[in-house]
Design a protein around this motif. Sequence first.
Motif, PDB file in Angstrom:
ATOM      1  N   GLY A 236      11.099  -6.675  10.478  1.00 21.05           N
ATOM      2  CA  GLY A 236      12.244  -5.783  10.306  1.00 21.05           C
ATOM      3  C   GLY A 236      12.130  -4.563  11.182  1.00 21.05           C
ATOM      4  O   GLY A 236      11.150  -4.386  11.914  1.00 21.05           O
ATOM      5  N   HIS A 237      13.136  -3.717  11.074  1.00 22.37           N
ATOM      6  CA  HIS A 237      13.163  -2.533  11.937  1.00 22.37           C
ATOM      7  C   HIS A 237      12.004  -1.578  11.677  1.00 22.37           C
ATOM      8  O   HIS A 237      11.623  -0.806  12.555  1.00 22.37           O
ATOM      9  CB  HIS A 237      14.514  -1.806  11.804  1.00 22.37           C
ATOM     10  N   GLN A 238      11.406  -1.647  10.490  1.00 19.69           N
ATOM     11  CA  GLN A 238      10.268  -0.766  10.195  1.00 19.69           C
ATOM     12  C   GLN A 238       9.093  -1.006  11.142  1.00 19.69           C
ATOM     13  O   GLN A 238       8.273  -0.114  11.345  1.00 19.69           O
ATOM     14  CB  GLN A 238       9.783  -0.942   8.745  1.00 19.69           C
ATOM     15  N   THR A 239       9.019  -2.204  11.729  1.00 23.28           N
ATOM     16  CA  THR A 239       7.901  -2.477  12.652  1.00 23.28           C
ATOM     17  C   THR A 239       7.966  -1.589  13.885  1.00 23.28           C
ATOM     18  O   THR A 239       6.965  -1.436  14.575  1.00 23.28           O
ATOM     19  CB  THR A 239       7.880  -3.954  13.103  1.00 23.28           C
ATOM     20  N   ARG A 240       9.131  -1.008  14.150  1.00 28.34           N
ATOM     21  CA  ARG A 240       9.299  -0.148  15.323  1.00 28.34           C
ATOM     22  C   ARG A 240       9.401   1.334  14.966  1.00 28.34           C
ATOM     23  O   ARG A 240       9.625   2.173  15.829  1.00 28.34           O
ATOM     24  CB  ARG A 240      10.535  -0.594  16.108  1.00 28.34           C
ATOM     25  N   ALA A 241       9.256   1.684  13.709  1.00 23.03           N
ATOM     26  CA  ALA A 241       9.433   3.060  13.249  1.00 23.03           C
ATOM     27  C   ALA A 241       8.203   3.921  13.549  1.00 23.03           C
ATOM     28  O   ALA A 241       7.067   3.499  13.323  1.00 23.03           O
ATOM     29  CB  ALA A 241       9.719   3.073  11.755  1.00 23.03           C
ATOM     30  N   LYS A 242       8.446   5.125  14.034  1.00 25.84           N
ATOM     31  CA  LYS A 242       7.348   6.046  14.370  1.00 25.84           C
ATOM     32  C   LYS A 242       6.479   6.356  13.159  1.00 25.84           C
ATOM     33  O   LYS A 242       5.256   6.373  13.268  1.00 25.84           O
ATOM     34  CB  LYS A 242       7.908   7.343  14.958  1.00 25.84           C
ATOM     35  N   ALA A 243       7.102   6.609  12.005  1.00 25.48           N
ATOM     36  CA  ALA A 243       6.328   6.940  10.804  1.00 25.48           C
ATOM     37  C   ALA A 243       5.418   5.783  10.405  1.00 25.48           C
ATOM     38  O   ALA A 243       4.280   5.992   9.965  1.00 25.48           O
ATOM     39  CB  ALA A 243       7.277   7.303   9.652  1.00 25.48           C
ATOM     40  N   VAL A 244       5.899   4.574  10.567  1.00 26.65           N
ATOM     41  CA  VAL A 244       5.122   3.383  10.208  1.00 26.65           C
ATOM     42  C   VAL A 244       3.982   3.186  11.210  1.00 26.65           C
ATOM     43  O   VAL A 244       2.846   2.889  10.821  1.00 26.65           O
ATOM     44  CB  VAL A 244       6.038   2.137  10.123  1.00 26.65           C
ATOM     45  N   HIS A 245       4.255   3.392  12.486  1.00 26.37           N
ATOM     46  CA  HIS A 245       3.201   3.285  13.504  1.00 26.37           C
ATOM     47  C   HIS A 245       2.109   4.309  13.240  1.00 26.37           C
ATOM     48  O   HIS A 245       0.917   3.989  13.313  1.00 26.37           O
ATOM     49  CB  HIS A 245       3.788   3.480  14.904  1.00 26.37           C
ATOM     50  N   LYS A 246       2.515   5.531  12.934  1.00 27.58           N
ATOM     51  CA  LYS A 246       1.541   6.593  12.661  1.00 27.58           C
ATOM     52  C   LYS A 246       0.696   6.244  11.437  1.00 27.58           C
ATOM     53  O   LYS A 246      -0.522   6.411  11.451  1.00 27.58           O
ATOM     54  CB  LYS A 246       2.269   7.922  12.443  1.00 27.58           C
ATOM     55  N   MET A 247       1.341   5.747  10.388  1.00 30.87           N
ATOM     56  CA  MET A 247       0.630   5.376   9.170  1.00 30.87           C
ATOM     57  C   MET A 247      -0.436   4.312   9.442  1.00 30.87           C
ATOM     58  O   MET A 247      -1.511   4.334   8.870  1.00 30.87           O
ATOM     59  CB  MET A 247       1.649   4.881   8.126  1.00 30.87           C
ATOM     60  N   HIS A 248      -0.150   3.380  10.358  1.00 35.17           N
ATOM     61  CA  HIS A 248      -1.101   2.319  10.707  1.00 35.17           C
ATOM     62  C   HIS A 248      -2.138   2.770  11.744  1.00 35.17           C
ATOM     63  O   HIS A 248      -3.065   2.030  12.034  1.00 35.17           O
ATOM     64  CB  HIS A 248      -0.358   1.093  11.262  1.00 35.17           C
ATOM     65  N   GLY A 249      -1.957   3.943  12.326  1.00 33.68           N
ATOM     66  CA  GLY A 249      -2.882   4.423  13.345  1.00 33.68           C
ATOM     67  C   GLY A 249      -2.788   3.629  14.645  1.00 33.68           C
ATOM     68  O   GLY A 249      -3.799   3.423  15.319  1.00 33.68           O
ATOM     69  N   LEU A 250      -1.580   3.186  15.002  1.00 33.74           N
ATOM     70  CA  LEU A 250      -1.418   2.370  16.202  1.00 33.74           C
ATOM     71  C   LEU A 250      -1.534   3.227  17.465  1.00 33.74           C
ATOM     72  O   LEU A 250      -1.112   4.379  17.495  1.00 33.74           O
ATOM     73  CB  LEU A 250      -0.069   1.656  16.194  1.00 33.74           C
TER      74      LEU A 250
END
Length: 183
Positions: free
Chosen positions: A132-146
């Motif tokens: 889903g679109h969450q895979t591209r979200a900045k907040a989600v990327h930051k949370m995963h430490g990408l």
Amino acid sequence: MSKLVDAVASRRSYSRVTEAAPTHEQLLPLIAAAGRVADHSSLHPWRVIELRGNARSRLGAAFAKDAHASGSDAEKIAAKPLRAPLLLAIVSVRTKSEKVPGWEQDAVASGVAHILSLLLHDAGWGVIWRTGHQTRAKAVHKMHGLKKNERLLGWLYVGGIPDGSKESHRKTVDPERYLTTLA
């Protein structure tokens, strides 16, 4: 048919699972086996992030932040990662390569995810791959430490299969429709 063909043919997605989940130690041999996917130049352009407990709540908060949600909408969105006791984030790790383009590296990571889902299913766990679109979200990327060279491809939601589960089977595809022969 072989046991492998039967196992793959019986795979299905489980949108509802119980709170049981494989342990970290039980995951290790499955991830090692999934890592045998075809991998041009042996770049290993992938990694898996294990999310349990509070990590799932933090992911839900990142979902809500991305959606700019408030009130009951935020609660509903934030609850999505709590649908399974274990989430496995699938990450493509792109490496600069003259021989292996980025899309092929993403395909390797996707292959790892699919094989891992088959192995989890074969081990008796319920699995569904959510994107889903969450895979591209900045907040989600930051949370995963990408890192900048990493792409989140989605999550395998993993848990126990409920007793009497009536998850639907997919219809078997007509192989003649998808297999062509060049003369």
